[in-house]
Every structure is written in C-alpha cells, then in structure tokens.
Scaffold this motif. Structure first.
Motif, PDB file in Angstrom:
ATOM      1  N   LEU A  26      23.378  26.485  17.836  1.00  0.00           N
ATOM      2  CA  LEU A  26      24.314  25.364  17.742  1.00  0.00           C
ATOM      3  C   LEU A  26      24.728  24.846  19.121  1.00  0.00           C
ATOM      4  O   LEU A  26      25.125  23.693  19.258  1.00  0.00           O
ATOM      5  N   LEU A  27      24.624  25.685  20.125  1.00  0.00           N
ATOM      6  CA  LEU A  27      25.046  25.293  21.474  1.00  0.00           C
ATOM      7  C   LEU A  27      23.965  24.552  22.257  1.00  0.00           C
ATOM      8  O   LEU A  27      24.270  23.954  23.292  1.00  0.00           O
ATOM      9  N   ILE A  28      22.735  24.562  21.800  1.00  0.00           N
ATOM     10  CA  ILE A  28      21.637  23.926  22.551  1.00  0.00           C
ATOM     11  C   ILE A  28      21.902  22.450  22.851  1.00  0.00           C
ATOM     12  O   ILE A  28      21.744  22.026  23.996  1.00  0.00           O
ATOM     13  N   PRO A  29      22.324  21.625  21.878  1.00  0.00           N
ATOM     14  CA  PRO A  29      22.579  20.215  22.219  1.00  0.00           C
ATOM     15  C   PRO A  29      23.676  20.041  23.277  1.00  0.00           C
ATOM     16  O   PRO A  29      23.557  19.199  24.172  1.00  0.00           O
ATOM     17  N   HIS A  30      24.722  20.849  23.189  1.00  0.00           N
ATOM     18  CA  HIS A  30      25.789  20.784  24.186  1.00  0.00           C
ATOM     19  C   HIS A  30      25.267  21.145  25.575  1.00  0.00           C
ATOM     20  O   HIS A  30      25.605  20.500  26.567  1.00  0.00           O
ATOM     21  N   MET A  31      24.457  22.182  25.638  1.00  0.00           N
ATOM     22  CA  MET A  31      23.946  22.637  26.927  1.00  0.00           C
ATOM     23  C   MET A  31      23.048  21.585  27.581  1.00  0.00           C
ATOM     24  O   MET A  31      23.067  21.429  28.802  1.00  0.00           O
ATOM     25  N   ILE A  32      22.266  20.878  26.786  1.00  0.00           N
ATOM     26  CA  ILE A  32      21.401  19.835  27.341  1.00  0.00           C
ATOM     27  C   ILE A  32      22.236  18.713  27.948  1.00  0.00           C
ATOM     28  O   ILE A  32      22.014  18.294  29.085  1.00  0.00           O
ATOM     29  N   VAL A  33      23.224  18.237  27.192  1.00  0.00           N
ATOM     30  CA  VAL A  33      24.068  17.145  27.682  1.00  0.00           C
ATOM     31  C   VAL A  33      24.902  17.603  28.881  1.00  0.00           C
ATOM     32  O   VAL A  33      25.029  16.890  29.884  1.00  0.00           O
ATOM     33  N   LEU A  34      25.457  18.809  28.801  1.00  0.00           N
ATOM     34  CA  LEU A  34      26.282  19.315  29.904  1.00  0.00           C
ATOM     35  C   LEU A  34      25.472  19.552  31.175  1.00  0.00           C
ATOM     36  O   LEU A  34      26.013  19.466  32.276  1.00  0.00           O
ATOM     37  N   TYR A  35      24.199  19.845  31.042  1.00  0.00           N
ATOM     38  CA  TYR A  35      23.352  20.022  32.221  1.00  0.00           C
ATOM     39  C   TYR A  35      23.313  18.731  33.043  1.00  0.00           C
ATOM     40  O   TYR A  35      23.488  18.752  34.263  1.00  0.00           O
ATOM     41  N   PHE A  36      23.095  17.606  32.366  1.00  0.00           N
ATOM     42  CA  PHE A  36      23.039  16.330  33.080  1.00  0.00           C
ATOM     43  C   PHE A  36      24.418  15.900  33.577  1.00  0.00           C
ATOM     44  O   PHE A  36      24.543  15.319  34.658  1.00  0.00           O
ATOM     45  N   LEU A  37      25.450  16.194  32.808  1.00  0.00           N
ATOM     46  CA  LEU A  37      26.806  15.887  33.270  1.00  0.00           C
ATOM     47  C   LEU A  37      27.183  16.744  34.476  1.00  0.00           C
ATOM     48  O   LEU A  37      27.937  16.307  35.343  1.00  0.00           O
ATOM     49  N   GLN A  38      26.668  17.972  34.531  1.00  0.00           N
ATOM     50  CA  GLN A  38      26.940  18.841  35.672  1.00  0.00           C
ATOM     51  C   GLN A  38      26.328  18.268  36.940  1.00  0.00           C
ATOM     52  O   GLN A  38      26.947  18.319  38.004  1.00  0.00           O
ATOM     53  N   ILE A  39      25.142  17.718  36.843  1.00  0.00           N
ATOM     54  CA  ILE A  39      24.505  17.088  38.006  1.00  0.00           C
ATOM     55  C   ILE A  39      25.344  15.903  38.471  1.00  0.00           C
ATOM     56  O   ILE A  39      25.634  15.749  39.664  1.00  0.00           O
ATOM     57  N   ALA A  40      25.771  15.075  37.505  1.00  0.00           N
ATOM     58  CA  ALA A  40      26.603  13.909  37.842  1.00  0.00           C
ATOM     59  C   ALA A  40      27.938  14.345  38.440  1.00  0.00           C
ATOM     60  O   ALA A  40      28.416  13.758  39.414  1.00  0.00           O
ATOM     61  N   ALA A  41      28.550  15.389  37.869  1.00  0.00           N
ATOM     62  CA  ALA A  41      29.837  15.873  38.379  1.00  0.00           C
ATOM     63  C   ALA A  41      29.685  16.417  39.796  1.00  0.00           C
ATOM     64  O   ALA A  41      30.577  16.236  40.636  1.00  0.00           O
ATOM     65  N   GLY A  42      28.584  17.067  40.102  1.00  0.00           N
ATOM     66  CA  GLY A  42      28.349  17.560  41.458  1.00  0.00           C
ATOM     67  C   GLY A  42      28.247  16.436  42.466  1.00  0.00           C
ATOM     68  O   GLY A  42      28.809  16.507  43.562  1.00  0.00           O
ATOM     69  N   ILE A  43      27.538  15.385  42.091  1.00  0.00           N
ATOM     70  CA  ILE A  43      27.420  14.221  42.983  1.00  0.00           C
ATOM     71  C   ILE A  43      28.776  13.548  43.157  1.00  0.00           C
ATOM     72  O   ILE A  43      29.169  13.183  44.268  1.00  0.00           O
ATOM     73  N   ILE A  44      29.513  13.424  42.063  1.00  0.00           N
ATOM     74  CA  ILE A  44      30.834  12.802  42.129  1.00  0.00           C
ATOM     75  C   ILE A  44      31.791  13.634  42.971  1.00  0.00           C
ATOM     76  O   ILE A  44      32.631  13.090  43.692  1.00  0.00           O
ATOM     77  N   LEU A  45      31.682  14.946  42.911  1.00  0.00           N
ATOM     78  CA  LEU A  45      32.552  15.793  43.742  1.00  0.00           C
ATOM     79  C   LEU A  45      32.285  15.587  45.233  1.00  0.00           C
ATOM     80  O   LEU A  45      33.207  15.575  46.041  1.00  0.00           O
TER      81      LEU A  45
END
Length: 95
Positions: A26-45
C-alpha cells in the motif's frame, strides 16, 4: 514559548491484521511520489538557504512547499512504522 513543531501520536489498542499484512504494498504509490517531491524539496532548500542569506527571511511559498512535503512524509512514516492504521492521504495539507 512553546516549541514550533508538535507531533501527537495516540496509542492504538488494536490494529487491522489485513492492512498490516499488505502495508508495504500500500505504501508503494506514496514512496514513488515522495521520491520526486524529496528531490524538489532538496533543490528548494538550497534555494531557500541562499534567499535567507541574501534577504534575511524565508520566502513564504518555499516554506509552504517544504512544510507540505514534511507533513506528507511524516504521515507516511507513521503509517509505515505501524503507529496508525489510518491510510495517509495523498497530500500534505493541514487537517
């Protein structure tokens, strides 16, 4: 002065065996989306770091994105660590 970040977790007397068994799937879809958001959050930081050094304040839109990502990530982590049986929503909005 109270601490600016609070986390409240309530003890669950009983958890569903079925959702616990399939939790990783059940967590696989969340992990996929959060992976890309993590990249964006790192750049934004990194951008925010420069903005704070230059202007002395955190740009509101960048702050909102990072807090959105952090809320979503915290909910998914709570679900994955079996702290709650409530499936996390696909958003980091405040409740």
């Amino acid at each position: 002065m109270s601490y600016p970040i609070n986390l409240k977790i309530e003890y669950s007397e009983k958890l569903s065996r079925l959702t616990t068994f399939f939790r990783l799937l059940l967590l696989i879809p969340h992990m996929i989306v959060l992976y890309f958001l993590q990249i964006a959050a790192g750049i934004i930081l990194i951008i925010s770091w420069f903005a704070i050094i230059i202007t002395g304040k955190y740009p509101r839109s960048l702050f909102d994105f990072v807090s959105y990502y952090f809320r979503w990530c915290t909910r998914v982590n709570g679900y994955s660590y079996l702290l709650t049986d409530k499936y996390p929503p696909f958003s980091g909005n405040e409740e």
